[in-house]
Design a protein around this motif. Structure first.
Motif, mmCIF file in Angstrom:
data_model
loop_
_atom_site.group_PDB
_atom_site.id
_atom_site.type_symbol
_atom_site.label_atom_id
_atom_site.label_comp_id
_atom_site.label_asym_id
_atom_site.label_seq_id
_atom_site.Cartn_x
_atom_site.Cartn_y
_atom_site.Cartn_z
ATOM 1 N N SER A 285 0.826 -1.209 0.000
ATOM 2 C CA SER A 285 0.000 0.000 0.000
ATOM 3 C C SER A 285 0.862 1.261 0.000
ATOM 4 O O SER A 285 0.571 2.228 -0.718
ATOM 5 C CB SER A 285 -0.940 0.014 1.210
ATOM 6 O OG SER A 285 -1.953 -0.951 1.073
ATOM 7 N N ALA A 286 1.933 1.246 0.789
ATOM 8 C CA ALA A 286 2.824 2.406 0.847
ATOM 9 C C ALA A 286 3.504 2.648 -0.493
ATOM 10 O O ALA A 286 3.658 3.796 -0.934
ATOM 11 C CB ALA A 286 3.867 2.205 1.942
ATOM 12 N N ALA A 287 3.914 1.572 -1.157
ATOM 13 C CA ALA A 287 4.566 1.705 -2.454
ATOM 14 C C ALA A 287 3.618 2.299 -3.491
ATOM 15 O O ALA A 287 3.996 3.178 -4.283
ATOM 16 C CB ALA A 287 5.076 0.341 -2.923
ATOM 17 N N LEU A 288 2.376 1.847 -3.485
ATOM 18 C CA LEU A 288 1.407 2.348 -4.457
ATOM 19 C C LEU A 288 1.009 3.792 -4.155
ATOM 20 O O LEU A 288 0.779 4.593 -5.079
ATOM 21 C CB LEU A 288 0.177 1.449 -4.470
ATOM 22 C CG LEU A 288 0.446 0.011 -4.945
ATOM 23 C CD1 LEU A 288 -0.793 -0.855 -4.782
ATOM 24 C CD2 LEU A 288 0.895 0.018 -6.401
ATOM 25 N N LYS A 289 0.955 4.142 -2.881
ATOM 26 C CA LYS A 289 0.655 5.537 -2.529
ATOM 27 C C LYS A 289 1.768 6.456 -3.020
ATOM 28 O O LYS A 289 1.506 7.570 -3.499
ATOM 29 C CB LYS A 289 0.479 5.671 -1.014
ATOM 30 C CG LYS A 289 0.051 7.069 -0.593
ATOM 31 C CD LYS A 289 -0.206 7.154 0.905
ATOM 32 C CE LYS A 289 -0.680 8.546 1.292
ATOM 33 N NZ LYS A 289 -0.955 8.655 2.754
ATOM 34 N N LYS A 290 3.016 6.021 -2.919
ATOM 35 C CA LYS A 290 4.137 6.814 -3.432
ATOM 36 C C LYS A 290 3.999 7.033 -4.932
ATOM 37 O O LYS A 290 4.272 8.123 -5.446
ATOM 38 C CB LYS A 290 5.461 6.118 -3.122
ATOM 39 C CG LYS A 290 5.892 6.193 -1.675
ATOM 40 C CD LYS A 290 7.245 5.519 -1.487
ATOM 41 C CE LYS A 290 7.696 5.568 -0.031
ATOM 42 N NZ LYS A 290 9.013 4.881 0.145
ATOM 43 N N ALA A 291 3.575 5.979 -5.638
ATOM 44 C CA ALA A 291 3.392 6.097 -7.090
ATOM 45 C C ALA A 291 2.302 7.110 -7.421
ATOM 46 O O ALA A 291 2.454 7.923 -8.338
ATOM 47 C CB ALA A 291 3.054 4.736 -7.683
ATOM 48 N N ALA A 292 1.199 7.066 -6.679
ATOM 49 C CA ALA A 292 0.109 8.012 -6.915
ATOM 50 C C ALA A 292 0.558 9.436 -6.640
ATOM 51 O O ALA A 292 0.242 10.369 -7.406
ATOM 52 C CB ALA A 292 -1.089 7.655 -6.035
ATOM 53 N N THR A 293 1.308 9.626 -5.571
ATOM 54 C CA THR A 293 1.810 10.957 -5.231
ATOM 55 C C THR A 293 2.760 11.477 -6.298
ATOM 56 O O THR A 293 2.669 12.642 -6.713
ATOM 57 C CB THR A 293 2.527 10.925 -3.867
ATOM 58 O OG1 THR A 293 1.607 10.477 -2.864
ATOM 59 C CG2 THR A 293 3.038 12.303 -3.491
ATOM 60 N N ALA A 294 3.649 10.610 -6.752
ATOM 61 C CA ALA A 294 4.617 11.018 -7.774
ATOM 62 C C ALA A 294 3.933 11.389 -9.083
ATOM 63 O O ALA A 294 4.363 12.311 -9.787
ATOM 64 C CB ALA A 294 5.628 9.901 -8.011
ATOM 65 N N GLN A 295 2.864 10.689 -9.411
ATOM 66 C CA GLN A 295 2.153 10.943 -10.661
ATOM 67 C C GLN A 295 1.035 11.975 -10.510
ATOM 68 O O GLN A 295 0.350 12.297 -11.465
ATOM 69 C CB GLN A 295 1.569 9.631 -11.198
ATOM 70 C CG GLN A 295 2.603 8.664 -11.723
ATOM 71 C CD GLN A 295 3.341 9.207 -12.926
ATOM 72 O OE1 GLN A 295 2.745 9.813 -13.822
ATOM 73 N NE2 GLN A 295 4.653 9.012 -12.961
ATOM 74 N N GLN A 296 0.853 12.468 -9.303
ATOM 75 C CA GLN A 296 -0.145 13.508 -9.014
ATOM 76 C C GLN A 296 -1.560 13.062 -9.405
ATOM 77 O O GLN A 296 -2.282 13.760 -10.122
ATOM 78 C CB GLN A 296 0.228 14.821 -9.721
ATOM 79 C CG GLN A 296 1.557 15.387 -9.232
ATOM 80 C CD GLN A 296 1.911 16.711 -9.900
ATOM 81 O OE1 GLN A 296 1.639 16.919 -11.074
ATOM 82 N NE2 GLN A 296 2.517 17.603 -9.139
ATOM 83 N N VAL A 297 -1.920 11.870 -8.911
ATOM 84 C CA VAL A 297 -3.289 11.367 -9.087
ATOM 85 C C VAL A 297 -3.834 10.984 -7.721
ATOM 86 O O VAL A 297 -3.095 10.914 -6.729
ATOM 87 C CB VAL A 297 -3.335 10.160 -10.039
ATOM 88 C CG1 VAL A 297 -2.826 10.547 -11.431
ATOM 89 C CG2 VAL A 297 -2.541 8.971 -9.487
ATOM 90 N N SER A 298 -5.113 10.719 -7.650
ATOM 91 C CA SER A 298 -5.732 10.329 -6.383
ATOM 92 C C SER A 298 -5.368 8.896 -6.022
ATOM 93 O O SER A 298 -5.097 8.061 -6.896
ATOM 94 C CB SER A 298 -7.253 10.474 -6.473
ATOM 95 O OG SER A 298 -7.621 11.836 -6.543
#
Length: 406
Positions: A285-298
């Protein structure tokens, strides 16, 4: 986990189907909406693997097995199998059948129907996800007789008669089914998977790689939306933890007993369940949240959506035969929300094996209500958000809501 204790307690206590349009499967433009019904052309699209496709929705909870008879009694299996209990053809639960993608009638994306979006109210939830699909099948490779999911999305975007309001993405979770299979195999061999480098190494490596997989996928989806001039919102989500943490009160005899698998569908040691719940699930979950943050999506964290209803949880109930020989089928609020590891006299069909540890009918309902609430909040905020959903013992799927993630 004390199964004997749970048995005593139990004895004492005793969605409209939206199938993939044939025109889209063939990569032709989506059908035109009726005259004057502009909002009927607005879609929400799911991309990814079996967790978002709806794998497991065939089952309403799980049923107690009978170790002495080598599996689950036929009447209990029938009571929990929607195709038998509700006299439904499999195609009405998983559609379309031709691709074997197991896109379910209660899959999460159906929660988007009616949600406000940049292009108007969502009228068509469209499930392009496929059970067993890897990231490469989302982006570039055909799978199960279908073209890459991204190509199918681009075909929808290319039509002047349709609009896409949301794209919900679930990728990078391939480590979870493999970790569960390896841990179950370790239990059968009287060994712990959580201390075996041959298990932990590949699993944690896959979890680490999930961040890049998700980021790359979201980037490609963003490119497709930009090329089409679409203002659709992207939501990247995590994966549900479908195994409970384990019960420290479990006796050694109970934990090693083969009834743990044959009766309850839980071939796991508490130590391994704890490893999955304290390291693997949170790290993913933490890894995927980082990806969302980096890509500026929800980001929508569904890791805890089945909490209190996981396989191996001590407070859940399974369907069982009463002393009068009748079937006791627990309500959704008391049932397990994920498919267990069923033991049978003969090997299960591959399609049944694939359902293991995926959210079942109740779990899919919980995910659907989670997404519905999340999209409502996204529309109100009109900006990217990080949200999460969590279940709880005795909570019904309809009671799951999205809250701001920490």
């Amino acid at each position: 986990m004390s199964h004997s204790r749970r048995r005593r307690r139990r004895t004492a206590a005793l969605c409209a189907l939206v199938a993939l349009p044939a025109s889209l499967t063939a990569m032709a433009p989506a059908p035109a909406p009726a005259p004057g019904a502009a909002t009927d052309s607005v879609y929400a699209v799911a991309l990814g693997d079996g967790f978002i496709a709806g794998e497991g929705a065939r089952w309403k909870g799980n049923a107690e097995g009978d170790w002495a008879k080598g599996g689950v009694p036929a009447e209990l299996r029938a009571a929990t199998d929607r195709t038998q209990a509700e006299n439904l053809p499999l195609d009405s639960v998983y559609a379309p059948s031709a691709s074997d993608c197991h896109r379910s009638d209660t899959a999460e994306i159906h929660g988007a129907k009616g949600a406000p979006s940049p292009h108007g109210e969502i009228a068509h939830p469209l499930n392009l996800a496929c059970s067993g699909a890897q990231t490469r099948h989302v982006l570039s490779e055909p799978y199960r007789s279908e073209r890459p999911q991204l190509e199918q999305l681009k075909a929808l975007l290319a039509s002047e008669r349709t609009k896409v309001g949301y794209v919900v993405v679930s990728v990078g979770g391939s480590a979870l089914p493999e970790a569960a299979r390896r841990c179950a195999a370790s239990w059968k061999a009287n060994a712990y998977c959580s201390v075996d480098p041959a298990v932990t190494g590949p699993v944690l490596k896959s979890v680490k790689a999930a961040e890049q997989e998700a980021a790359d996928t979201v980037a490609k989806v963003k490119e497709a939306l930009a090329a089409a001039g679409s203002s659709a919102r992207i939501v990247l989500q995590s994966y549900p933890a479908t195994l409970a943490p384990g019960d420290p009160a479990t006796t050694a005899d109970d934990e090693h007993s083969w009834t743990r698998w044959g009766t309850y569908g839980c071939p796991f040691y508490n130590r391994d369940l704890a490893w999955l719940n304290t390291q693997v699930y949170p790290a993913l979950s933490a890894a995927l949240k980082k990806a969302a943050t980096a890509q500026q999506v929800s980001f929508l964290d569904v890791r805890r959506v089945a909490e209190g209803h996981e396989v191996c949880h001590t407070s859940t109930h399974q369907a069982e035969l009463t002393t009068r020989g009748r079937v006791y089928l627990p309500a959704a609020a008391d049932a397990q929300w994920a498919r267990y590891f069923e033991r049978s006299k003969t090997p299960l069909p591959a399609t049944d094996e694939a359902e293991s540890l995926h959210p079942n009918f109740y779990g899919q309902q919980a995910l659907r209500t989670c997404l519905s609430d999340a999209l409502r909040q996204l529309a109100q905020a009109d900006k990217n958000l990080a949200l999460q959903c969590a279940g709880a013992p005795r909570k019904a799927p309809s009671g799951v809501t999205a809250t701001t993630a920490g």
